[in-house]
Write a protein that holds these residues in place. Structure first.
Motif, PDB file in Angstrom:
ATOM      1  N   SER A  92       0.847  -1.209   0.000  1.00 12.29           N
ATOM      2  CA  SER A  92       0.000   0.000   0.000  1.00 12.29           C
ATOM      3  C   SER A  92       0.877   1.252   0.000  1.00 12.29           C
ATOM      4  O   SER A  92       0.463   2.309  -0.434  1.00 12.29           O
ATOM      5  N   GLY A  93       2.100   1.108   0.515  1.00 14.43           N
ATOM      6  CA  GLY A  93       2.977   2.278   0.662  1.00 14.43           C
ATOM      7  C   GLY A  93       2.881   2.866   2.061  1.00 14.43           C
ATOM      8  O   GLY A  93       3.676   3.720   2.436  1.00 14.43           O
ATOM      9  N   GLY A  94       1.898   2.394   2.837  1.00 13.20           N
ATOM     10  CA  GLY A  94       1.769   2.829   4.230  1.00 13.20           C
ATOM     11  C   GLY A  94       1.266   4.256   4.345  1.00 13.20           C
ATOM     12  O   GLY A  94       0.979   4.918   3.345  1.00 13.20           O
ATOM     13  N   PRO A  95       1.165   4.765   5.576  1.00 14.49           N
ATOM     14  CA  PRO A  95       0.598   6.102   5.799  1.00 14.49           C
ATOM     15  C   PRO A  95       1.502   7.238   5.308  1.00 14.49           C
ATOM     16  O   PRO A  95       1.041   8.367   5.188  1.00 14.49           O
ATOM     17  N   PHE A  96       2.762   6.956   5.034  1.00 12.83           N
ATOM     18  CA  PHE A  96       3.711   8.033   4.719  1.00 12.83           C
ATOM     19  C   PHE A  96       4.189   7.989   3.273  1.00 12.83           C
ATOM     20  O   PHE A  96       5.240   8.525   2.933  1.00 12.83           O
ATOM     21  N   HIS A 116      -3.044   3.152   9.755  1.00  8.19           N
ATOM     22  CA  HIS A 116      -2.784   2.618   8.415  1.00  8.19           C
ATOM     23  C   HIS A 116      -3.936   2.983   7.477  1.00  8.19           C
ATOM     24  O   HIS A 116      -5.088   2.924   7.872  1.00  8.19           O
ATOM     25  N   PRO A 117      -3.608   3.400   6.208  1.00 12.81           N
ATOM     26  CA  PRO A 117      -4.680   3.861   5.324  1.00 12.81           C
ATOM     27  C   PRO A 117      -5.671   2.782   4.894  1.00 12.81           C
ATOM     28  O   PRO A 117      -6.852   3.088   4.690  1.00 12.81           O
ATOM     29  N   THR A 118      -5.229   1.527   4.721  1.00  9.92           N
ATOM     30  CA  THR A 118      -6.174   0.542   4.157  1.00  9.92           C
ATOM     31  C   THR A 118      -6.413  -0.688   5.031  1.00  9.92           C
ATOM     32  O   THR A 118      -7.391  -1.392   4.831  1.00  9.92           O
ATOM     33  N   THR A 142       1.574  -2.868  12.070  1.00  8.78           N
ATOM     34  CA  THR A 142       1.171  -1.533  11.617  1.00  8.78           C
ATOM     35  C   THR A 142       2.399  -0.619  11.537  1.00  8.78           C
ATOM     36  O   THR A 142       2.571   0.127  10.562  1.00  8.78           O
ATOM     37  N   ILE A 143       3.273  -0.713  12.535  1.00 11.82           N
ATOM     38  CA  ILE A 143       4.514   0.076  12.478  1.00 11.82           C
ATOM     39  C   ILE A 143       5.395  -0.428  11.330  1.00 11.82           C
ATOM     40  O   ILE A 143       5.955   0.367  10.564  1.00 11.82           O
ATOM     41  N   ASP A 144       5.503  -1.752  11.191  1.00 10.67           N
ATOM     42  CA  ASP A 144       6.290  -2.312  10.081  1.00 10.67           C
ATOM     43  C   ASP A 144       5.762  -1.837   8.730  1.00 10.67           C
ATOM     44  O   ASP A 144       6.533  -1.663   7.775  1.00 10.67           O
ATOM     45  N   SER A 145       4.455  -1.638   8.630  1.00  7.64           N
ATOM     46  CA  SER A 145       3.891  -1.173   7.361  1.00  7.64           C
ATOM     47  C   SER A 145       4.242   0.293   7.130  1.00  7.64           C
ATOM     48  O   SER A 145       4.361   0.727   5.985  1.00  7.64           O
ATOM     49  N   SER A 146       4.424   1.046   8.213  1.00  7.80           N
ATOM     50  CA  SER A 146       4.748   2.469   8.048  1.00  7.80           C
ATOM     51  C   SER A 146       6.210   2.657   7.622  1.00  7.80           C
ATOM     52  O   SER A 146       6.531   3.613   6.933  1.00  7.80           O
ATOM     53  N   LEU A 204       7.798   0.334   5.884  1.00  7.46           N
ATOM     54  CA  LEU A 204       7.910  -0.635   4.775  1.00  7.46           C
ATOM     55  C   LEU A 204       8.793  -1.832   5.131  1.00  7.46           C
ATOM     56  O   LEU A 204       9.094  -2.666   4.271  1.00  7.46           O
ATOM     57  N   MET A 205       9.223  -1.942   6.413  1.00  8.92           N
ATOM     58  CA  MET A 205       9.922  -3.165   6.823  1.00  8.92           C
ATOM     59  C   MET A 205       9.000  -4.366   6.615  1.00  8.92           C
ATOM     60  O   MET A 205       9.463  -5.463   6.283  1.00  8.92           O
ATOM     61  N   ASN A 206       7.692  -4.149   6.792  1.00 16.12           N
ATOM     62  CA  ASN A 206       6.772  -5.268   6.549  1.00 16.12           C
ATOM     63  C   ASN A 206       6.966  -5.816   5.135  1.00 16.12           C
ATOM     64  O   ASN A 206       6.993  -7.028   4.939  1.00 16.12           O
ATOM     65  N   LYS A 207       7.140  -4.916   4.175  1.00 18.51           N
ATOM     66  CA  LYS A 207       7.313  -5.395   2.791  1.00 18.51           C
ATOM     67  C   LYS A 207       8.651  -6.099   2.645  1.00 18.51           C
ATOM     68  O   LYS A 207       8.772  -7.092   1.935  1.00 18.51           O
ATOM     69  N   GLY A 208       9.670  -5.568   3.329  1.00 20.40           N
ATOM     70  CA  GLY A 208      10.971  -6.242   3.294  1.00 20.40           C
ATOM     71  C   GLY A 208      10.860  -7.653   3.855  1.00 20.40           C
ATOM     72  O   GLY A 208      11.355  -8.625   3.266  1.00 20.40           O
ATOM     73  N   LEU A 209      10.174  -7.784   4.994  1.00 19.07           N
ATOM     74  CA  LEU A 209       9.980  -9.118   5.592  1.00 19.07           C
ATOM     75  C   LEU A 209       9.180 -10.006   4.633  1.00 19.07           C
ATOM     76  O   LEU A 209       9.442 -11.208   4.520  1.00 19.07           O
TER      77      LEU A 209
END
Ligand code: NDP
Ligand code: MG
Length: 382
Positions: A171-175, A194-196, A204-208, A210-215
């Motif tokens: 999603s690209g996260g909130p930022f 989180h926007p979506t 939620t922090i990982d999504s902000s 983008l570490m979530n995407k890395g994982l």
């Protein structure tokens, strides 16, 4: 079924799916961390016979609140026991604490519906071995991986020679679109919006960041046996296309649905059939725009860090994930700022010396070593 991490965001949404499909599963065991009252409520509603709690000091209180006829087990050993004793095991624990669930479920030849990406990534070389146990099957709950699984037409292994690349959407996260200067002003409250998707605090922090995407890049590589060189991240702010597979002939297959985790959860639980209930449907009778753009890797260096960890292999992904868990927890406790999270992970990775992972004990030691480095760095910088 065993539902481990029953009180969290994925756990609660799994219970929603079970309420919709009451005849499909018998929930025999659940586990959570410390929220005993919530565990007891679930145990009562579903007639659960075994319950796991995280801490030995909660054992007596758990027995008391759960009443006679419910067995209580404790800690990582307890999680492992519960994971061995059900046909289908949902790993909805957050963080490395989910390791005993993944390892034990696969070792016992169970179907593992996996949300807990952290332990799966950290243990990838060990997981690869236990996945060969007769009967063992991993089904991905993570929406991107569930999408890829569907686009690969139900196959999770074998190298996929006709696949050119996996396209993981983010999603690209909130930022998304923020400059480095603006990112320096981010607060805890901003990062928890989180926007979506509505999820637990850690992811939620990982999504902000983008570490979530890395994982998830590491998770996709381990799940599907595809080198990270063949995995790309694509920013797609609407979170409708959950991921895509590009084949060697240029064909791209995508899975689309509204962003609701109950859909991938239900997919994993229903497989090989699909439950006849839609968790929201896309309305194609009105205008719908789906957009795609490359990620801003300079503003979000977590993604290149994850690729670097994948290329090093061994315990590098375990270090990345462990350092990130410590940094995110410190951020959630207001001990560090948002812009400190990824640099702390990077600084821990700078201290990593190549280690080959041979056993669960070695992995647990590596996880602890990375956590110590991260904790020391945070203490030093304060
Ligand atoms: P939550 O924080 O909402 O829930 C975590 C669950 O794990 C809770 O039930 C918690 O218990 C339990 N838990 C924590 N520590 C332990 C422990 N030591 N032993 C046993 N149970 C423990 O997280 P999410 O549901 O958001 O995420 C769970 C996993 O799923 C993560 O790995 C995440 O990355 C992944 N995921 C989540 C998505 C989502 O939409 N939420 C989407 C895709 C993946 P307690 O309540 O007592 O603390
Ligand atoms: Mg995901």
């Amino acid at each position: 079924m065993a539902l481990l991490g029953a009180t969290g965001s994925i756990g609660r949404q799994t219970l929603d799916v079970l309420r919709r499909e009451p005849d499909s599963f018998e929930l025999v065991s659940i586990a959570g961390g410390t929220r005993l009252a919530e565990l007891a409520e679930v145990a009562r509603e579903f007639g659960v016979r075994r319950v796991g709690v995280a801490r030995p000091e909660d054992f007596l209180a758990a027995r008391e609140i759960l009443g006679d006829g419910v067995e209580v087990v404790v800690g990582g050993d307890g999680l492992g026991e519960l994971a061995r004793d059900a046909d289908v095991v949902v790993n909805a624990v957050v963080g490395f604490a989910g390791l005993p669930v993944t390892i034990n479920a696969l070792e016992a030849g169970r179907t593992l519906a996996l949300a807990n990406k952290e332990s799966f990534i950290a243990a990838a070389p060990l997981v690869a071995r236990v996945r060969d146990t007769p009967g063992a099957l991993v089904l991905p709950i993570d929406s991107e991986h569930c999408a890829i699984y569907q686009c690969l037409a139900d196959s999770t292994r074998s190298g996929h020679p006709d696949v050119r690349r996996l396209l993981l959407t983010a999603s690209g996260g909130p930022f998304r679109g923020w400059s480095r200067e603006r990112l320096a002003t981010v607060t805890r409250a901003d990062a928890l919006q989180h926007p979506t998707w509505s999820m637990g605090p850690k992811i939620t922090i990982d999504s902000s960041t983008l570490m979530n995407k890395g994982l998830e890049v590491l998770e996709a590589s381990a799940l599907f046996g595809v080198d990270v060189g063949r995995i790309n991240v694509v920013v797609h702010p609407q979170s409708v296309v959950h991921s895509m597979v590009e084949y060697v002939d240029g064909s791209v297959i995508a899975q689309l649905s509204l962003p609701d985790m109950r859909l991938p959860i239900a997919f994993c639980l229903g497989r090989p059939v699909r439950f006849d209930h839609a968790w929201g449907a896309i309305d194609f009778t009105t205008a719908l725009s789906l957009t795609f753009e490359p990620p801003d890797l300079a503003a979000f260096p977590a993604i290149p860090l994850a690729y670097a960890a994948a290329r090093r292999g061994g315990a590098a992904p375990a270090w990345l994930s462990a350092a990130n868990e410590v940094a995110v927890a410190a951020f959630l406790h207001d001990a560090i700022g948002w812009t400190d999270i990824v640099p702390i992970v990077a600084a821990v990775m700078d201290q990593y010396d190549d280690v080959h992972l041979e056993s669960v004990e070695a992995l647990v030691a590596q996880d602890a070593a990375a956590r110590r480095r991260a904790t020391d760095l945070i203490a030093r910088d304060r």
